[in-house]
Enzyme design. Sequence first.
Site, PDB file in Angstrom:
ATOM      1  N   ASN A   1      28.138   4.243  -8.535  1.00 15.22           N
ATOM      2  CA  ASN A   1      26.872   3.688  -9.151  1.00 15.22           C
ATOM      3  C   ASN A   1      25.872   3.466  -8.066  1.00 15.22           C
ATOM      4  OD1 ASN A   1      24.662   1.886 -10.401  1.00 15.22           O
ATOM      5  ND2 ASN A   1      26.215   1.684 -12.217  1.00 15.22           N
TER       6      ASN A   1
ATOM      7  N   ASP B   1      22.718   2.235  -8.461  1.00 16.71           N
ATOM      8  CA  ASP B   1      21.689   1.119  -8.924  1.00 16.71           C
ATOM      9  C   ASP B   1      21.110   0.353  -7.955  1.00 16.71           C
ATOM     10  OD1 ASP B   1      21.890   2.346 -11.324  1.00 16.71           O
ATOM     11  OD2 ASP B   1      22.730   0.746 -12.288  1.00 16.71           O
ATOM     12  N   HIS B   2      22.119  -0.273  -7.019  1.00 17.29           N
ATOM     13  CA  HIS B   2      21.994  -1.296  -6.079  1.00 17.29           C
ATOM     14  C   HIS B   2      21.048  -0.619  -4.805  1.00 17.29           C
ATOM     15  CE1 HIS B   2      23.816  -4.442  -8.005  1.00 17.29           C
ATOM     16  NE2 HIS B   2      24.933  -3.649  -8.262  1.00 17.29           N
TER      17      HIS B   2
ATOM     18  N   ARG C   1      10.931  -4.460  -1.772  1.00 13.70           N
ATOM     19  CA  ARG C   1       9.735  -4.159  -1.206  1.00 13.70           C
ATOM     20  C   ARG C   1       8.767  -3.273  -1.895  1.00 13.70           C
ATOM     21  NH1 ARG C   1       9.771  -5.621   4.463  1.00 13.70           N
ATOM     22  NH2 ARG C   1       7.687  -5.008   4.454  1.00 13.70           N
TER      23      ARG C   1
ATOM     24  N   HIS D   1      22.034   3.482 -14.181  1.00 14.22           N
ATOM     25  CA  HIS D   1      21.423   2.727 -15.120  1.00 14.22           C
ATOM     26  C   HIS D   1      20.043   2.512 -15.285  1.00 14.22           C
ATOM     27  CE1 HIS D   1      21.940  -1.341 -17.925  1.00 14.22           C
ATOM     28  NE2 HIS D   1      21.184  -0.460 -18.413  1.00 14.22           N
TER      29      HIS D   1
ATOM     30  N   ARG E   1      17.232   1.035 -16.934  1.00 10.19           N
ATOM     31  CA  ARG E   1      16.994  -0.237 -18.010  1.00 10.19           C
ATOM     32  C   ARG E   1      15.687  -0.160 -18.418  1.00 10.19           C
ATOM     33  NH1 ARG E   1      19.777  -4.990 -17.571  1.00 10.19           N
ATOM     34  NH2 ARG E   1      21.504  -4.972 -16.244  1.00 10.19           N
TER      35      ARG E   1
ATOM     36  N   ARG F   1      13.774  -2.253 -13.818  1.00 11.21           N
ATOM     37  CA  ARG F   1      13.691  -2.985 -12.711  1.00 11.21           C
ATOM     38  C   ARG F   1      14.128  -2.537 -11.509  1.00 11.21           C
ATOM     39  NH1 ARG F   1      18.437  -7.306 -14.348  1.00 11.21           N
ATOM     40  NH2 ARG F   1      16.842  -7.407 -16.132  1.00 11.21           N
ATOM     41  N   HIS F   2      15.166  -1.296 -11.346  1.00 10.96           N
ATOM     42  CA  HIS F   2      15.490  -0.634 -10.385  1.00 10.96           C
ATOM     43  C   HIS F   2      15.357   0.992 -10.294  1.00 10.96           C
ATOM     44  CE1 HIS F   2      18.989  -0.626 -12.816  1.00 10.96           C
ATOM     45  NE2 HIS F   2      19.361  -1.883 -12.409  1.00 10.96           N
TER      46      HIS F   2
ATOM     47  N   GLU G   1      23.800   5.658 -17.643  1.00 12.86           N
ATOM     48  CA  GLU G   1      23.876   4.363 -18.287  1.00 12.86           C
ATOM     49  C   GLU G   1      22.789   3.819 -18.848  1.00 12.86           C
ATOM     50  OE1 GLU G   1      25.764  -0.021 -16.799  1.00 12.86           O
ATOM     51  OE2 GLU G   1      26.024   1.652 -15.713  1.00 12.86           O
TER      52      GLU G   1
ATOM     53  N   THR H   1      22.881  -8.461 -13.608  1.00 13.58           N
ATOM     54  CA  THR H   1      23.792  -7.254 -13.969  1.00 13.58           C
ATOM     55  C   THR H   1      24.465  -7.396 -15.498  1.00 13.58           C
ATOM     56  OG1 THR H   1      25.367  -5.876 -13.072  1.00 13.58           O
ATOM     57  CG2 THR H   1      26.063  -8.239 -12.765  1.00 13.58           C
ATOM     58  N   THR H   2      25.157  -6.364 -15.804  1.00 11.05           N
ATOM     59  CA  THR H   2      25.665  -6.404 -16.923  1.00 11.05           C
ATOM     60  C   THR H   2      26.712  -7.291 -17.053  1.00 11.05           C
ATOM     61  OG1 THR H   2      25.200  -4.064 -17.265  1.00 11.05           O
ATOM     62  CG2 THR H   2      26.684  -4.964 -18.920  1.00 11.05           C
TER      63      THR H   2
ATOM     64  N   GLU I   1      34.712   2.581 -21.291  1.00  6.19           N
ATOM     65  CA  GLU I   1      34.685   1.988 -20.155  1.00  6.19           C
ATOM     66  C   GLU I   1      34.980   0.497 -20.269  1.00  6.19           C
ATOM     67  OE1 GLU I   1      31.932   1.007 -16.119  1.00  6.19           O
ATOM     68  OE2 GLU I   1      31.902   2.935 -16.805  1.00  6.19           O
TER      69      GLU I   1
ATOM     70  N   HIS J   1      33.325  -2.765 -13.255  1.00  7.49           N
ATOM     71  CA  HIS J   1      32.528  -3.900 -13.182  1.00  7.49           C
ATOM     72  C   HIS J   1      33.340  -4.861 -12.228  1.00  7.49           C
ATOM     73  CE1 HIS J   1      29.032  -6.469 -14.150  1.00  7.49           C
ATOM     74  NE2 HIS J   1      30.070  -7.528 -14.160  1.00  7.49           N
ATOM     75  N   GLY J   2      32.709  -5.314 -10.821  1.00  5.93           N
ATOM     76  CA  GLY J   2      33.350  -6.022 -10.097  1.00  5.93           C
ATOM     77  C   GLY J   2      34.408  -5.649  -9.247  1.00  5.93           C
TER      78      GLY J   2
ATOM     79  N   GLY K   1      30.138   0.149  -8.099  1.00  7.28           N
ATOM     80  CA  GLY K   1      28.383   0.159  -7.463  1.00  7.28           C
ATOM     81  C   GLY K   1      28.182  -0.458  -6.283  1.00  7.28           C
ATOM     82  N   HIS K   2      28.182  -1.960  -6.566  1.00  2.75           N
ATOM     83  CA  HIS K   2      28.204  -2.915  -5.696  1.00  2.75           C
ATOM     84  C   HIS K   2      28.638  -2.968  -4.352  1.00  2.75           C
ATOM     85  CE1 HIS K   2      27.448  -7.165  -4.204  1.00  2.75           C
ATOM     86  NE2 HIS K   2      26.062  -7.016  -4.272  1.00  2.75           N
TER      87      HIS K   2
END
Length: 241
Positions: free
Chosen positions: A7, A9-10, A18, A43, A45, A49-50, A70, A100-101, A151, A191-192, A213-214
């Site tokens: 993922n 997204d981050h 910035r 994702h 959104r 936002r990203h 997503e 996040t979700t 998922e 997730h996580g 992702g993260h």
Amino acid sequence: MPRLGVNIDHVATIRQARRTIEPDPIWAAALAELGGADAITFHLREDRRHIHDRDARLLKETVHVKLNFECACTKEMIDFAIELKPTDALLVPESRQEITTEGGLNVVAKQSDVRRAIERLHSAGISVSLFIDPDIAQIAAAQSAGADSVELHTGSYALAKPGPSRAEQLQIFRQACEVTVKHGLQLHAGHGLTYANVRLIAQIPEMRELNIGHSIVSRAVMVGMSQAVREMKALVVTADE
């Protein structure tokens, strides 16, 4: 052995800090592929936002592995998905206030809306997955709505402290995995998940895909995206050894 979806997204979140043009999530996706990613997840959104519309369209043009879109289960997002035609659409809950979700889609409460969205996506040739909690009622509702896969949300497992608490969450999760397969659904998870906790999830025999992702993006800041993906892929591939 489960596939590894990365993922990105981050990467876009860092860019938007910035409001500039870098780092570019399109480059990140290409480097993730070079590192061995089996899928690229992003994702879009509703508040953008990203990830932006431009990112989604360029990813469609440049990604050579599975593209996992997503999105919220809304008319705007389903229309966008049908226009984009990714490999998969992953329907998730969405809140403007969340970082996040925070949990799974409540398919039980939104059965008719979810079924309608799945029918539209299927008509465009898009496979559909639902991001849900490891709950038997939600799994049954996902199957009834016509999903191809689910998922399962790994947040409770990931946040549990190592020891009895994590073992308990893992057992609950494993039971949900068994129920998922019995309902004829492909099993994905996310997730996580991190380099420290992914192996026990990757070892589940029925698991077909992990989306992370993260943790990967955080590692990529230190060692580069391709290497970060390569390291996570190695953990997934060798989980049973």
